[in-house]
Write an enzyme that holds these catalytic residues in place. Structure first.
Site, short mmCIF file in Angstrom:
data_model
loop_
_atom_site.label_atom_id
_atom_site.label_comp_id
_atom_site.label_asym_id
_atom_site.label_seq_id
_atom_site.Cartn_x
_atom_site.Cartn_y
_atom_site.Cartn_z
N LYS A 52 34.86 -42.26 -4.49
CA LYS A 52 36.05 -42.31 -5.33
C LYS A 52 36.63 -40.90 -5.49
O LYS A 52 37.84 -40.70 -5.42
CB LYS A 52 35.71 -42.92 -6.70
N GLN A 96 31.63 -46.26 -14.21
CA GLN A 96 30.92 -46.95 -13.12
C GLN A 96 29.87 -47.91 -13.67
O GLN A 96 29.06 -47.54 -14.51
CB GLN A 96 30.29 -45.91 -12.19
N ASP A 119 40.44 -50.07 -13.74
CA ASP A 119 39.61 -51.16 -13.21
C ASP A 119 40.20 -52.53 -13.55
O ASP A 119 39.81 -53.53 -12.97
CB ASP A 119 38.21 -51.11 -13.86
N1 GUN Z 1 30.54 -51.09 -9.83
C1 GUN Z 1 30.70 -51.77 -8.68
N2 GUN Z 1 32.02 -52.01 -8.46
C2 GUN Z 1 32.68 -51.46 -9.49
C3 GUN Z 1 34.06 -51.36 -9.82
O1 GUN Z 1 34.95 -51.85 -9.13
N3 GUN Z 1 34.34 -50.68 -10.97
C4 GUN Z 1 33.38 -50.16 -11.76
N4 GUN Z 1 33.77 -49.54 -12.87
N5 GUN Z 1 32.09 -50.24 -11.49
C5 GUN Z 1 31.76 -50.88 -10.36
#
Ligand code: GUN
Length: 285
Positions: A52, A96, A119
């Site tokens: 990211k 996350q 998200d």
């Molecule tokens: N963990 C796995 N996929 C995601 C996601 O798309 N967003 C977040 N915040 N955590 C994750």
């Protein structure tokens, strides 16, 4: 014989589009900013977070990573989110998941300002998706829609079946397909006669988390098959929820794992962060 949908190529197109728009925003003195919070040292989460950050650099965003120790308290995490809500240069906040088990992810999500919730996990944004009046789409379902559009296959009027009902993928996925005028059925682990339903799907989205669960006999001839799964097979090799080798000869389009939906998710996060920066600066287009 099917065509393989190249998630890396579609993802690169999305990032190019975001980078171009970011350049235009910078001319107005605006730099989109993303804060990524990671708690503990889950290796998979660390890889996601690193990717990211890399994507942010690639499209020209400002990014800040907050790596908190595994014994962080709920209070400390909540405090950080509140502080980030108030910081002008941070347009998007992502915590996350999964969090260590002593922390409540719902509490954190509910604290993120909905305009910074890139998200699209906050109940306000989930509700907005339900009524089709949204700014942010959850990244994985949004990426799936981009991949289906990339095939050129018309969605309207088609029968779409989603296997899996998670809040992050299955449920919003069904909504997006519905908004695109598909006739949608959601199935899950308790569904009876699952293959009778999946066999009717013109568009089949597999998001169940079980390695190679969807086999050729469960797929309609000529279907578009999208595999959201990310599993390890018996040889510890990365694989999806779809038995790619058998299904690829029956469908019209199929996404591979890796290289299908995976690369799209982070690109859609970049798009949401750009949208957040525009929203917070009153820029429409
Ligand atoms: N963990 C796995 N996929 C995601 C996601 O798309 N967003 C977040 N915040 N955590 C994750």
């Amino acid at each position: 014989m099917s065509q393989i949908i190249d998630g890396k190529a579609v993802s690169a197109e999305v990032r190019k589009r975001v980078a171009h728009q970011t350049k235009k925003l910078k001319e107005k003195g605006i730099i989109p900013g993303l804060a990524v919070i990671i708690v503990g040292d889950d290796p998979a989460s660390q890889v996601y977070v690193r990717n990211k950050e890399k994507a942010c650099a690639e499209v020209g965003f400002y990014s800040e990573k907050f790596a908190l120790p595994a014994n962080t308290t709920q209070e400390e995490l909540n405090c950080l989110v509140k502080e980030l809500n108030g910081r002008e240069e941070i347009n998007g906040i992502l915590c996350q998941l999964p969090l260590p088990s002593h922390l409540d992810d719902k509490e954190v999500i509910n604290l993120i300002d909905p305009v910074k919730d890139v998200d699209a996990f906050h109940p306000v944004n989930v509700g907005a998706i339900m009524i089709g009046d949204y700014h942010f789409l959850p990244c994985t379902p949004a990426g799936v829609m981009e991949l289906i559009h990339a095939t050129g296959v018309e969605i309207e009027g088609k029968k779409a079946v989603v296997v899996g009902r998670s809040n992050i993928v299955g449920k919003p996925m069904a909504m997006l397909l519905l908004h695109a005028n598909a006739t949608v059925e959601i199935t899950h682990s308790k569904t009876k006669n699952l293959s009778d339903i999946t066999k009717e799907a013109d568009i089949l989205v597999a998001a169940i988390g079980k390695a190679k669960f969807i086999t050729a006999d469960m797929v309609k001839e000529g279907a578009v098959v999208i595999d959201v799964g990310m599993n390890r097979d018996e040889n510890a090799k990365l694989c999806g929820d779809v038995d790619f080798e058998s299904v690829k000869d029956k469908c019209s389009y199929i996404t591979p794992v890796p290289g299908g939906v995976g690369p799209m998710t982070i690109s859609m996060l970049m798009e949401n962060t750009l949208t957040a920066a525009k929203l917070q600066n009153g820029i429409k287009d």
